[in-house]
Design an enzyme around this catalytic site. Structure first.
Site, mmCIF file in Angstrom:
data_model
loop_
_atom_site.group_PDB
_atom_site.id
_atom_site.type_symbol
_atom_site.label_atom_id
_atom_site.label_comp_id
_atom_site.label_asym_id
_atom_site.label_seq_id
_atom_site.Cartn_x
_atom_site.Cartn_y
_atom_site.Cartn_z
ATOM 1 N N LYS A 122 4.893 3.601 -3.715
ATOM 2 C CA LYS A 122 4.502 2.639 -2.679
ATOM 3 C C LYS A 122 3.432 1.729 -3.257
ATOM 4 C CE LYS A 122 2.067 3.820 1.177
ATOM 5 N NZ LYS A 122 0.851 2.994 0.983
ATOM 6 N N GLU A 124 0.824 -1.663 -2.387
ATOM 7 C CA GLU A 124 0.235 -2.575 -1.405
ATOM 8 C C GLU A 124 0.402 -4.023 -1.861
ATOM 9 O OE1 GLU A 124 -3.824 -1.619 -0.430
ATOM 10 O OE2 GLU A 124 -3.329 0.471 0.051
ATOM 11 N N GLU A 190 0.906 -1.849 8.408
ATOM 12 C CA GLU A 190 -0.280 -1.137 8.899
ATOM 13 C C GLU A 190 -1.161 -2.058 9.743
ATOM 14 O OE1 GLU A 190 -2.337 1.144 5.922
ATOM 15 O OE2 GLU A 190 -3.997 1.630 7.275
HETATM 16 O O1 KIV Z 1 -2.579 6.077 1.732
HETATM 17 C C1 KIV Z 1 -1.943 6.329 2.770
HETATM 18 O O2 KIV Z 1 -1.994 7.427 3.341
HETATM 19 C C2 KIV Z 1 -1.106 5.276 3.311
HETATM 20 C C3 KIV Z 1 -0.539 5.487 4.685
HETATM 21 C C4 KIV Z 1 -1.587 5.321 5.695
HETATM 22 C C5 KIV Z 1 0.630 4.626 4.935
HETATM 23 O O3 KIV Z 1 -0.926 4.286 2.698
#
Ligand code: KIV
Length: 276
Positions: A122, A124, A190
């Site tokens: 994931k 950002e 988010e």
């Molecule tokens: O770091 C994390 O836990 C996240 C979630 C809040 C989506 O990015």
């Protein structure tokens, strides 16, 4: 192939996540940073286990996600891998692991997949990271995007709801489209107003996974320690977007205090905990 890599082959796939969304079913994602929590989250039937860089605050005691390093992420991803037998395991790319240059970003994403045995990463950011997302997807690394409040940019945006102005909402729509176009198989959104989240969700052909963005998203993610009330008392939890399903810290505190009382009172260990 290692033992855990063999298990990972049977994980939920990005395709299965998208098929679930296409059937009109909601997607679920929860965080885990250690083996026992991963076992619990996986056993609960959640679709995606995320080793988020919230690791920094929830597990390591930092005040933001910014200090989290690749070494720390890898250490925790490996533990979570061992406890995740079925769900898709996604790992956050920590701050500075992908911003310096694309080659370094590919190397670091590759380490999360190769050494950590994550199934996806994931990242950002929106338009700015789209070329990197495209490159990762091209070499076989599935990517979840993350827009709206992006905690690695806390020093720029603070901890506040994003997309409240028309200009900001337009920027977020462009970001989501760029990530979809680049091949992200899902996008975390988010802290956005629920109508904007719904608009984005309707406009996209990949699922959105909301946190603090209302019920109109294709799925929901929460930080597990928030929903079980693990950090109560040290400033953790208490966010408007969180529903605390259980107050585990109260249960744990009571048990620990009882242990102390029983040892001090000569009640533990008793005969049943002792050997002849
Ligand atoms: O770091 C994390 O836990 C996240 C979630 C809040 C989506 O990015």
């Amino acid at each position: 192939m290692t033992y855990s890599a063999k298990k990972a082959v049977r994980s939920v796939t990005p395709g299965a996540i998208q098929a679930k969304w296409q059937r009109g079913e909601k997607i679920t994602m929860l965080t885990a940073y250690d083996y026992p929590t991963a076992r619990l989250v996986d056993s609960a039937g959640v679709d995606i286990v995320l080793v988020g860089d919230s690791l920094g605050m929830e597990e390591l005691g930092y005040s933001t996600t910014l200090p989290v390093s690749m070494q720390e992420m890898l250490h925790h991803v490996k533990a979570v891998r061992r406890g995740t037998l079925r769900a898709l395991l996604a790992a956050d790319m920590p701050f500075l692991s992908y911003q310096i240059n694309e080659d370094e970003a590919v190397r670091n994403a590759g380490r999360l997949i190769q050494e950590g045995e994550a199934n996806a990463v994931k990242i950002e950011g929106g338009t700015a990271v789209a070329p990197l997302v495209r490159r990762l997807v091209t070499i076989g690394i599935p990517v979840i995007g993350h827009i709206g409040l992006t905690p690695q940019s806390v020093n720029v945006m603070g901890w506040r709801v994003q997309g409240r102005t028309e200009e900001d909402a337009d920027r977020l729509k462009a970001d989501a489209e760029a990530l979809q176009e680049a091949g992200a198989f899902a996008i975390v959104i988010e802290l956005m107003p629920k109508m904007l989240a719904g608009e984005l969700t309707n406009a996209l052909s990949v699922p959105t996974i909301g946190i603090g963005s209302g019920p109109l998203c294709s799925g929901q993610v929460l930080v597990t320690s928030d929903l079980i009330g693990l950090r109560q008392g040290d400033g953790g939890g208490g966010y408007r977007h969180v529903k605390k399903y259980v107050d585990v810290s109260a249960v744990i505190s009571d048990a620990l205090a009882e242990f102390r009382r029983e040892v001090e009172g000569g009640l533990f260990p008793g005969d049943e905990q002792s050997f002849d």
